[in-house]
Design a protein around this motif. Structure first.
Motif, PDB file in Angstrom:
ATOM      1  N   LYS A   1       0.827  -1.210   0.000  1.00  0.00           N
ATOM      2  CA  LYS A   1       0.000   0.000   0.000  1.00  0.00           C
ATOM      3  C   LYS A   1       0.863   1.262   0.000  1.00  0.00           C
ATOM      4  CE  LYS A   1      -4.111  -1.929   2.250  1.00  0.00           C
ATOM      5  NZ  LYS A   1      -5.023  -1.830   3.410  1.00  0.00           N
ATOM      6  N   ALA A   2       2.003   1.219   0.682  1.00  0.00           N
ATOM      7  CA  ALA A   2       2.891   2.386   0.700  1.00  0.00           C
ATOM      8  C   ALA A   2       3.444   2.640  -0.704  1.00  0.00           C
ATOM      9  CB  ALA A   2       4.018   2.182   1.703  1.00  0.00           C
ATOM     10  N   TYR A   3       3.810   1.566  -1.411  1.00  0.00           N
ATOM     11  CA  TYR A   3       4.279   1.732  -2.802  1.00  0.00           C
ATOM     12  C   TYR A   3       3.168   2.324  -3.666  1.00  0.00           C
ATOM     13  CZ  TYR A   3       8.730  -0.778  -2.369  1.00  0.00           C
ATOM     14  OH  TYR A   3      10.011  -1.137  -2.056  1.00  0.00           O
ATOM     15  N   TYR A   4       1.951   1.816  -3.499  1.00  0.00           N
ATOM     16  CA  TYR A   4       0.838   2.282  -4.333  1.00  0.00           C
ATOM     17  C   TYR A   4       0.546   3.763  -4.068  1.00  0.00           C
ATOM     18  CZ  TYR A   4      -3.872   2.800  -6.181  1.00  0.00           C
ATOM     19  OH  TYR A   4      -4.967   3.252  -6.860  1.00  0.00           O
ATOM     20  N   GLN A   5       0.448   4.136  -2.796  1.00  0.00           N
ATOM     21  CA  GLN A   5       0.155   5.527  -2.466  1.00  0.00           C
ATOM     22  C   GLN A   5       1.291   6.450  -2.894  1.00  0.00           C
ATOM     23  OE1 GLN A   5      -2.671   6.698  -1.473  1.00  0.00           O
ATOM     24  NE2 GLN A   5      -3.701   4.737  -1.090  1.00  0.00           N
ATOM     25  N   ARG A   6       2.537   5.990  -2.766  1.00  0.00           N
ATOM     26  CA  ARG A   6       3.650   6.826  -3.210  1.00  0.00           C
ATOM     27  C   ARG A   6       3.621   6.997  -4.724  1.00  0.00           C
ATOM     28  NH1 ARG A   6       9.935   5.398  -1.953  1.00  0.00           N
ATOM     29  NH2 ARG A   6       9.575   3.907  -3.643  1.00  0.00           N
ATOM     30  N   GLY A   7       3.206   5.920  -5.437  1.00  0.00           N
ATOM     31  CA  GLY A   7       3.076   6.020  -6.881  1.00  0.00           C
ATOM     32  C   GLY A   7       2.042   7.064  -7.289  1.00  0.00           C
ATOM     33  N   LEU A   8       0.896   7.081  -6.593  1.00  0.00           N
ATOM     34  CA  LEU A   8      -0.130   8.072  -6.893  1.00  0.00           C
ATOM     35  C   LEU A   8       0.366   9.488  -6.601  1.00  0.00           C
ATOM     36  CD1 LEU A   8      -3.384   6.375  -5.533  1.00  0.00           C
ATOM     37  CD2 LEU A   8      -2.498   6.405  -7.873  1.00  0.00           C
ATOM     38  N   ALA A   9       1.142   9.631  -5.527  1.00  0.00           N
ATOM     39  CA  ALA A   9       1.680  10.955  -5.196  1.00  0.00           C
ATOM     40  C   ALA A   9       2.678  11.407  -6.264  1.00  0.00           C
ATOM     41  CB  ALA A   9       2.345  10.915  -3.822  1.00  0.00           C
ATOM     42  N   HIS A  10       3.548  10.492  -6.724  1.00  0.00           N
ATOM     43  CA  HIS A  10       4.468  10.824  -7.823  1.00  0.00           C
ATOM     44  C   HIS A  10       3.688  11.231  -9.069  1.00  0.00           C
ATOM     45  CE1 HIS A  10       8.402  10.092  -6.207  1.00  0.00           C
ATOM     46  NE2 HIS A  10       8.129   8.857  -5.845  1.00  0.00           N
TER      47      HIS A  10
ATOM     48  N   VAL B   1      -4.040  -1.700  -9.529  1.00  0.00           N
ATOM     49  CA  VAL B   1      -2.726  -1.154  -9.856  1.00  0.00           C
ATOM     50  C   VAL B   1      -2.416  -1.346 -11.340  1.00  0.00           C
ATOM     51  CG1 VAL B   1      -0.257  -1.329  -9.390  1.00  0.00           C
ATOM     52  CG2 VAL B   1      -1.877  -1.493  -7.508  1.00  0.00           C
ATOM     53  N   GLN B   2      -2.779  -2.497 -11.887  1.00  0.00           N
ATOM     54  CA  GLN B   2      -2.524  -2.753 -13.295  1.00  0.00           C
ATOM     55  C   GLN B   2      -3.288  -1.778 -14.185  1.00  0.00           C
ATOM     56  OE1 GLN B   2      -0.297  -4.448 -14.591  1.00  0.00           O
ATOM     57  NE2 GLN B   2       0.313  -6.050 -13.200  1.00  0.00           N
ATOM     58  N   GLU B   3      -4.519  -1.479 -13.843  1.00  0.00           N
ATOM     59  CA  GLU B   3      -5.296  -0.523 -14.636  1.00  0.00           C
ATOM     60  C   GLU B   3      -4.700   0.876 -14.528  1.00  0.00           C
ATOM     61  OE1 GLU B   3      -7.550  -0.870 -16.793  1.00  0.00           O
ATOM     62  OE2 GLU B   3      -7.838  -3.027 -16.560  1.00  0.00           O
ATOM     63  N   THR B   4      -4.251   1.247 -13.331  1.00  0.00           N
ATOM     64  CA  THR B   4      -3.612   2.546 -13.146  1.00  0.00           C
ATOM     65  C   THR B   4      -2.336   2.634 -13.970  1.00  0.00           C
ATOM     66  OG1 THR B   4      -4.471   2.594 -10.877  1.00  0.00           O
ATOM     67  CG2 THR B   4      -2.767   4.185 -11.437  1.00  0.00           C
TER      68      THR B   4
ATOM     69  N   ARG C   1      -6.987   5.526 -12.264  1.00  0.00           N
ATOM     70  CA  ARG C   1      -6.260   5.083 -13.455  1.00  0.00           C
ATOM     71  C   ARG C   1      -6.132   6.188 -14.493  1.00  0.00           C
ATOM     72  NH1 ARG C   1      -9.736   3.621 -17.570  1.00  0.00           N
ATOM     73  NH2 ARG C   1      -8.324   2.059 -18.420  1.00  0.00           N
ATOM     74  N   LEU C   2      -6.745   7.356 -14.264  1.00  0.00           N
ATOM     75  CA  LEU C   2      -6.719   8.462 -15.219  1.00  0.00           C
ATOM     76  C   LEU C   2      -5.854   9.594 -14.698  1.00  0.00           C
ATOM     77  CD1 LEU C   2     -10.561   8.608 -15.957  1.00  0.00           C
ATOM     78  CD2 LEU C   2      -8.824   7.459 -17.347  1.00  0.00           C
TER      79      LEU C   2
END
Length: 441
Positions: free
Chosen positions: A188-197, A229-232, A283-284
């Protein structure tokens, strides 16, 4: 039921022992009493079974809480007075799982008052405050937890969530990075950091984090998270300027990509507004989310116009342009009210999110507009059923968007959603009747 001290005595731990202390005691006793080490002692098997039974109960928070609750308090003590800090913490976790966040916060307060260095209780209280929309209190609890244990990954994770909600995106990235440093498998930390990036348009970092999140979620068996995550990732790679095929140099391909995004969005959330709306939005990128919201509004407007002309052609005689304008009013009002609610509550978000939320909210009503056009050919009971279903889905979609996209707390959303529905409905009705009045002259 045995006395509550028996299971603790079997493992040789106190009634306030942490889960880690229970695990250590269990491993020590297994090495000592395993039947394979005592083949000539028939009592060893029975002893081993009792040890396993005690561990299965005490290592599971819910089972442990249920076990302790079955034990009567001391004659001169009330049940609450006999509870330990661990007891309150376990009950808080159970309440949080049942979405009773206020109750969870209150139990964490009790746990912390009994044990001011209870790191897990601070983080659990912070998580409850986050769910209630109090991001600043979440930050305070996480900071306190980190003062006690500077290597506690969950504290960094919720510190990142709170910072992100307050609009400190780079600070959120720093917190997620710390969480990952102390817990390398924190998907979850990787996912949230990805969204922040992604929000900062640091696409390389976003793609790397989302790929790592997908790998970890796949290994952990979280199929829903993995698909999200794959769709994002897929959409991020197709973002204009990222080398995707849907660029401004290829208008037709760009348009086809937007249409695919729109119909994917409809398919994802229409039958699951509470669980499918956020993944569709995540994902957008901002530009595509805004355009998809507009396209959903256009679809609703087209259904609205068709329904009026088809179903009311004998009663209504209005020109096309004013009718199209009236059909866009709910979209404009919903998007504007979402933005106003965010600004008043000082929650982060974007006009893209407001546009996407407004368009998604109107999507179920597109079905009602179509049904309205052919209502004369349908049984009245069926029309009532369609009205109830589309109304419910509209409210659920709006509530989901307010909490997940506009980042409003559940308490705030419960107040804002009815206001948005009433205001947008009233203004739309007023505009429609005014249009009919002008057409009659």
């Amino acid at each position: 039921m045995q006395d509550s001290r028996n299971y603790y005595q079997i493992l040789g731990v106190s009634s306030t022992a942490t889960v880690e202390e229970i695990k250590k005691a269990y491993r020590r006793l297994v090495r000592r009493y395993h039947p394979d080490l005592h083949p000539d002692n028939p009592d060893a098997t029975d002893r081993f079974k009792v040890i396993c039974e005690a561990y299965q109960v005490l290592s599971d928070g819910v089972k442990r809480r249920q076990y302790d609750e079955e034990v009567q308090p001391q004659p001169n003590q009330s049940k609450t007075e006999s509870m330990t800090a661990q007891d309150f913490y376990v009950r808080a976790v159970s309440k949080a799982l049942a979405k009773n966040y206020q109750g969870a916060v209150e139990d964490c307060n009790q746990a912390i008052s009994l044990n001011p260095r209870f790191v897990e209780a601070y983080v659990e209280r912070g998580a409850g405050c986050y769910k209630l929309g109090n991001a600043r209190e979440t930050l305070q609890d996480c900071n306190q937890a980190l003062r006690i244990n500077p290597q506690f990954a969950p504290a960094y994770y919720y510190q990142g969530r709170a910072r992100y909600r307050l609009g400190y995106t780079q600070g959120a990235i720093d917190a997620y990075t710390q969480a990952i440093a102390y817990s390398p498998n924190h998907a979850k930390a990787y996912y949230q950091r990805g969204l922040a990036h992604k929000d900062l348009k640091e696409f390389a970092g976003a793609i790397a984090d989302l790929k790592q999140a997908a790998q970890l979620l796949g290994e952990q068996g979280d199929k829903t998270g993995y698909q999200l995550v794959q769709e994002t990732l897929r959409t991020l790679k197709q973002t204009p300027g990222k080398g995707g095929v849907f660029t401004k140099r290829n208008p037709l391909g760009y348009l086809m990509g937007l249409l695919r995004d729109t119909f994917f969005t409809i398919r994802s959330f229409l039958l699951n507004p509470m669980g499918g709306l956020l993944p569709s939005f995540a994902r957008l990128d901002s530009q595509r989310a805004m355009v998809v919201g507009l396209l959903l509004a256009v679809i609703f407007d087209a259904c609205f116009v068709w329904g009026i002309y088809t179903g009311w052609r004998d009663m209504v005689s209005v020109s096309l342009v004013p009718l199209i304008g009236v059909g866009m009013i709910p979209f404009i009002i919903l998007a504007a009210m979402s933005a106003i609610a965010r600004l008043i509550r000082r929650h982060p978000g974007s006009l893209a999110g407001d546009s996407f939320l407004a368009g998604a909210t109107l999507t179920p009503l597109s079905i009602l507009a179509i049904a309205n056009g052919i209502s004369s050919y349908m049984p009245s009971q069926l029309m009532v059923i369609i009205t109830v279903f589309t109304g419910c889905y509209t409210v659920l979609t709006l509530y989901s968007g307010c909490t997940q996209i506009a980042n409003l707390s559940e308490k705030t959303a419960a107040l804002v959603v009815p206001v948005m529905v009433l205001v947008s409905g009233w203004i739309s009705y007023w505009a429609f009747t005014a249009m009919l009045g002008m057409a009659s002259f």
